[in-house]
Design a protein around this motif. Sequence first.
Motif, PDB file in Angstrom:
ATOM      1  N   ASN A 140       9.099   0.000   8.853  1.00  0.00           N
ATOM      2  CA  ASN A 140       8.487   1.297   8.564  1.00  0.00           C
ATOM      3  C   ASN A 140       8.903   2.302   9.628  1.00  0.00           C
ATOM      4  O   ASN A 140       9.864   2.084  10.369  1.00  0.00           O
ATOM      5  N   GLU A 167       0.098   1.312   6.597  1.00  0.00           N
ATOM      6  CA  GLU A 167       0.505   0.736   5.316  1.00  0.00           C
ATOM      7  C   GLU A 167      -0.201  -0.602   5.078  1.00  0.00           C
ATOM      8  O   GLU A 167      -0.644  -0.911   3.968  1.00  0.00           O
ATOM      9  N   ILE A 208       0.795   6.418  -0.101  1.00  0.00           N
ATOM     10  CA  ILE A 208       1.001   5.122  -0.737  1.00  0.00           C
ATOM     11  C   ILE A 208       0.117   5.101  -1.979  1.00  0.00           C
ATOM     12  O   ILE A 208      -1.098   5.334  -1.897  1.00  0.00           O
ATOM     13  N   HIS A 253      -1.472   5.982   3.593  1.00  0.00           N
ATOM     14  CA  HIS A 253      -0.257   6.734   3.935  1.00  0.00           C
ATOM     15  C   HIS A 253       0.617   5.889   4.838  1.00  0.00           C
ATOM     16  O   HIS A 253       0.199   4.863   5.379  1.00  0.00           O
ATOM     17  N   SER A 254       1.844   6.333   4.986  1.00  0.00           N
ATOM     18  CA  SER A 254       2.790   5.622   5.838  1.00  0.00           C
ATOM     19  C   SER A 254       2.591   6.023   7.293  1.00  0.00           C
ATOM     20  O   SER A 254       1.898   6.992   7.614  1.00  0.00           O
ATOM     21  N   MET A 277       4.889  -0.161  -0.687  1.00  0.00           N
ATOM     22  CA  MET A 277       3.962  -0.045   0.428  1.00  0.00           C
ATOM     23  C   MET A 277       4.695   0.377   1.692  1.00  0.00           C
ATOM     24  O   MET A 277       4.107   0.440   2.761  1.00  0.00           O
ATOM     25  N   ASN A 278       5.993   0.696   1.547  1.00  0.00           N
ATOM     26  CA  ASN A 278       6.790   1.125   2.696  1.00  0.00           C
ATOM     27  C   ASN A 278       7.589   2.373   2.338  1.00  0.00           C
ATOM     28  O   ASN A 278       8.819   2.342   2.281  1.00  0.00           O
TER      29      ASN A 278
END
Length: 780
Positions: free
Chosen positions: A150, A213, A69, A57-58, A131-132
């Motif tokens: 992020n 991330e 993610i 997760h972020s 991934m962001n």
Amino acid sequence: MRGQNYIIFVLALLSISAAGWAQCLDDRYHTLEELYAFVFELQAQHPDWVKVDSIGHSRGDMDGRQWPIYAVKISNNVQVFEDEPVSLIIMHIHAEEVIGVETSIAYMQRLVTNQGRDLRMYTQMYFVPTMNPDGLAVISDCRDNTWRKNGYRPPQLGNRDCVVVPGVGSDSCGVDLNRNFEFNWIWGDTLWQPAANEPFDYYRGPGPFSEPEVQAIRDLALQIRPTTSIVYHSSRSGAVAERSIIAWQWGVDPGPYKFPPDCTALGQWNRRYVEQTLAYPGNDHFTFVWGGTHNGCLQDWFYWRIGTFQALTESSPSDGDIQPDSVRLEATISAMMPSLDWMNRRMMNFDHDQPAPLAIHTRDASTLQPISAEWRIASTWTPVLAPRTTNEQYGRMTILPPAGPITIIARKDGYADATASTTIQPGGDVQYVTLDLQPLPHHNLTLRLVDAAGAGTAGTGFLDGKFPRWLNIPADGLTVNLAEGEYSLRARADLEGTVVAWRDFVLGGDRTFEIALPASQTVFTENFDAGTSGWTSGGDGNEWRAELDTTSMNFGTCLHTNREGYRTTYAPNANSWIHTDQSIPLAGGNIAYLEFYRRGRLDVPADSFFVEVSTDGGTWERAAGFCDMELDWTRTYVNLSRWIPNPVQLRFRLQADHALGELGMHVDNIRVYTATDSDAPIPPAFVPYRWQIKNVYPNPFNPSTTITYELGGPGRAEIVIFNLLGEEVRRFDIMRAMAGVGEVKWDGANSSGLGVPSGIYFARLTSGGHLATHKLLLIR
């Protein structure tokens, strides 16, 4: 106070600078929600080929929401992790660089058509479309189409909200995810560190792997262990656009530089990769580039930790248009398709004009079941590389070496090393090599520490075999099950004022040690609170000085190898030293040892930090050597017993090669102790290392033997096996940082992997101008 005032000023400036106008992307680009919808629709349409999994997760601090993610796997047997090579494509790491998102969508759609049939059948392809997601949410919501980081919210903000400033830089929140990987993280930007025209945009984060991330990508990569990988970027300035950057070329222009150990194979791979990619508007190809910075970035970490060949692909046109209109975007995406195809096909060598990939398999020799084991390429491995292992499911790693002979060494705790050789052919299908590791017999080692009164005492032990480990030893003792072999144990009690004991032993059966730790006497102390008074420094690149320790250990003043300044490095070709002016008496017992704390960074494997001893003030003998890539304050012990009863001077020496430099070493809290240890072995006389083949065992042998060698100084060496006709049979390249003892295992095969006949052979060690030879007898 200056730092606090600066932060307050920055926060005030950010608040004033924030603007309320929106910056939106072209409708051609997918929002975060649309991207999520696409990957799940793709899975629903092609359930036999597509699988979507959440891998993390972020951060989500800024908006108060943690986004998932996703990793998308495309393969013909998508529900099962197979014994096949793996690729990983990461399409979006910096928020504003969204060309990669659209490229991933187009390529995944391509793969589920007949165009991707051969790739689906023989490879496992993983995609991380973003991934962001925090950053993509900022872009999608029209808040700032130049956002990079992020959603991390620095604690230094206090009760203030995150500030989003439309335009490049000046955003108070966020971490640059491409600066957050552990390998060389220290060289990234600190919080709110201004950069030219891009202030605060490259913050490395509060610690390596601090961001969820980055943890998600790390964990996925360590699970699937990709052979090849791409991470897509876009150059906002256009200065580094349309190029593929690989690990690594470190140094200060115009050189000399440091390249990765496998630079030949990496360079060949990247040159072919860029040949597949046309730069906009299609008149030329992308440019091959070695990565010139070491600051926690992905491509360095992937190669260092896993052995993955990863290309940082700057996908945007050279005019810096990182969010081009739909016409230019479609042209850019189309230009990426051939290179993606080639990168995935290369793992199986479907084009048949490159050196064959090599699939390594490691197995338990007794059960023939796969095991995960460390693998090394004998000719290119150096201590700069982290331990790389085959995967858990099949004991597999697929690598892309250059054409020619190659030797693979496999290692695992509890097993004897295994070695296998083959010759990589130019062109052709995947080649396979299997290394069967023989399990070693195991025995119980029982340790008990006792004080001067014979009472059990808790302590720690450092057990140094082929796989060193720390042991926490309770007061009633500890029993550990270990592989048969030679060990060196260093034990100390938690109670201060007792000796540190060294014991060398061979574990050939169950064994018990009761180690008495009598009281010690302190004969020398130094904490550098008075600076370097009482010490003399000199040598080439001499920058030794006392400085304030700013770490959480709060040691006060410590000794440092480097000149004053933020992140200064020691000089190339440094050979500097600092020694005590007074002699230290060692005549108070039958053992003596040095205790000190050290921390810092050296350029591994070329640079070293030595502890040296002199009994006459002119001749210095090496007592210990260290080569640390990244070390926090660590209590260190050096046995000085072999110099008893002579008074000695101590010297610390920094030795560096011709390039790069590093942050150097810090030293503090130096103590020298003496004691009487009735169980201590008589220390051997000091004998300098020399160039020799020390032993070959077994000899005669069938089918394999271990050649133990010794190097008298640092540098590269080789061991070549010859037959009676003087013909070369096998070659082992050796790369070592320092003098010392090592070994290679010959499996009785030639450089092509074919067994040689019975007979007499010769092993020849060469290093610089030094030569040593030993006879071997192979009996089939």
